[in-house]
Design an enzyme around this catalytic site. Structure first.
Site, short mmCIF file in Angstrom:
data_model
loop_
_atom_site.label_atom_id
_atom_site.label_comp_id
_atom_site.label_asym_id
_atom_site.label_seq_id
_atom_site.Cartn_x
_atom_site.Cartn_y
_atom_site.Cartn_z
CG ASP A 14 -1.99 -1.11 1.13
OD1 ASP A 14 -1.89 -1.95 0.24
OD2 ASP A 14 -2.90 -1.13 1.98
CG ASP A 56 -6.71 0.18 1.04
OD1 ASP A 56 -7.06 -1.00 1.22
OD2 ASP A 56 -7.10 1.12 1.76
CG HIS A 58 -11.21 1.08 -0.26
ND1 HIS A 58 -11.14 -0.25 0.07
CD2 HIS A 58 -10.44 1.72 0.67
CE1 HIS A 58 -10.37 -0.40 1.13
NE2 HIS A 58 -9.92 0.78 1.50
CB SER A 64 -13.10 0.80 5.36
OG SER A 64 -12.64 1.57 4.26
CG HIS A 75 -8.63 5.33 2.51
ND1 HIS A 75 -9.67 5.11 3.39
CD2 HIS A 75 -8.04 4.12 2.33
CE1 HIS A 75 -9.70 3.84 3.74
NE2 HIS A 75 -8.73 3.20 3.11
CE LYS A 100 -4.16 -4.00 1.20
NZ LYS A 100 -5.01 -2.97 1.83
CD GLU A 107 -10.83 -2.27 5.66
OE1 GLU A 107 -10.64 -2.43 4.43
OE2 GLU A 107 -10.65 -1.18 6.23
CB ALA A 135 -0.49 1.80 8.36
CB CYS A 139 -2.46 -2.82 5.11
SG CYS A 139 -4.18 -2.27 4.93
C1 VGL Z 1 -4.99 0.81 5.56
C2 VGL Z 1 -6.54 1.82 6.91
C3 VGL Z 1 -7.50 1.68 5.94
C4 VGL Z 1 -3.58 0.36 5.37
C5 VGL Z 1 -5.95 0.64 4.58
O1 VGL Z 1 -3.12 0.24 4.19
O2 VGL Z 1 -2.89 0.11 6.38
N1 VGL Z 1 -5.30 1.38 6.72
N2 VGL Z 1 -7.20 1.09 4.78
ZN ZN Z 2 -8.51 1.17 3.12
#
Ligand code: VGL
Ligand code: ZN
Length: 193
Positions: A14, A56, A58, A64, A75, A100, A107, A135, A139
């Site tokens: 990510d 990520d 979406h 989420s 995001h 993903k 989620e 993060a 993830c």
């Molecule tokens: C993530 C919060 C929401 C990540 C993804 O990539 O860590 N964190 N979506």
């Molecule tokens: Zn996300």
């Protein structure tokens, strides 16, 4: 020291604009790991080892998002600028992109959830997965847990991850949890070159 073999692969989690400072869901200092992430990418590419980049990804109505009952600001909406990789991230031709979180109702913190990552790794005989990105406590952590549970020997590249830290210390705690579950904590200078 760890010596790379033909059964190793790299997973970059990510590294997208929305997770960088100034993005929709910023991970503090996430841009600072780009050079180190690129060093890992270069190393694995030079050895001819498979590279996987998760994204990520979406839909606009994703579960989420706060407006849909989740905890996050909007995001990484599919095809938006924020969903693009950091402009300095080196994504070599031949790398696998793993989307993903692309189903509205699910989620997916882990890069294995609802994706074909596992079958791509297994088909190539991969036994060990090296994981970096953001993060740390979301993830990255869930991808590490997924990898361990699926039986891959799993390395966390500690010098190439950053945490959101909604609560101070979340990143450190996540690294401890990964260690306890069996992940091997690694840094670039511990890989034999
Ligand atoms: C993530 C919060 C929401 C990540 C993804 O990539 O860590 N964190 N979506
Ligand atoms: Zn996300």
């Amino acid at each position: 020291m760890v010596k790379l073999t033909s059964r190793d692969a790299l997973l970059v989690v990510d590294m997208q604009k929305d997770f960088m400072p100034g993005g929709a869901l910023p991970v503090p200092e996430a841009d600072e790991i780009v050079p180190t992430v690129n060093r890992y990418i270069d190393l694995f590419e030079k050895r001819g080892l498979p590279l996987f980049f998760s994204r990520d990804w979406h839909p606009e109505n994703h579960i989420s998002f706060k407006e849909n009952g989740g905890i996050w600001p909007v995001h990484c909406v599919q095809w938006s600028e924020g969903a693009a990789f950091h402009e300095s991230l080196r994504v070599p031709p031949g790398a696998f992109i793993i989307n993903k979180g692309d189903r509205p109702e699910l989620e997916a913190y882990s890069a294995f959830q609802g994706t074909i990552l596992r079958s791509l790794l297994e088909e190539r005989g991969i036994r060990r997965l090296f994981i970096c990105g953001v993060a740390t406590e979301y993830c990255v952590k869930h991808s590490v847990f997924g990898s361990l549970n699926l039986g891959f020997t799993t390395f966390l590249l500690e010098d190439a991850v950053k945490a959101v830290e909604l609560k101070k210390g979340d990143g450190k705690r996540a690294i401890e949890e990964m260690k306890e579950k069996g992940a091997i904590i690694l840094q670039f200078n511990l890989i034999e070159s």
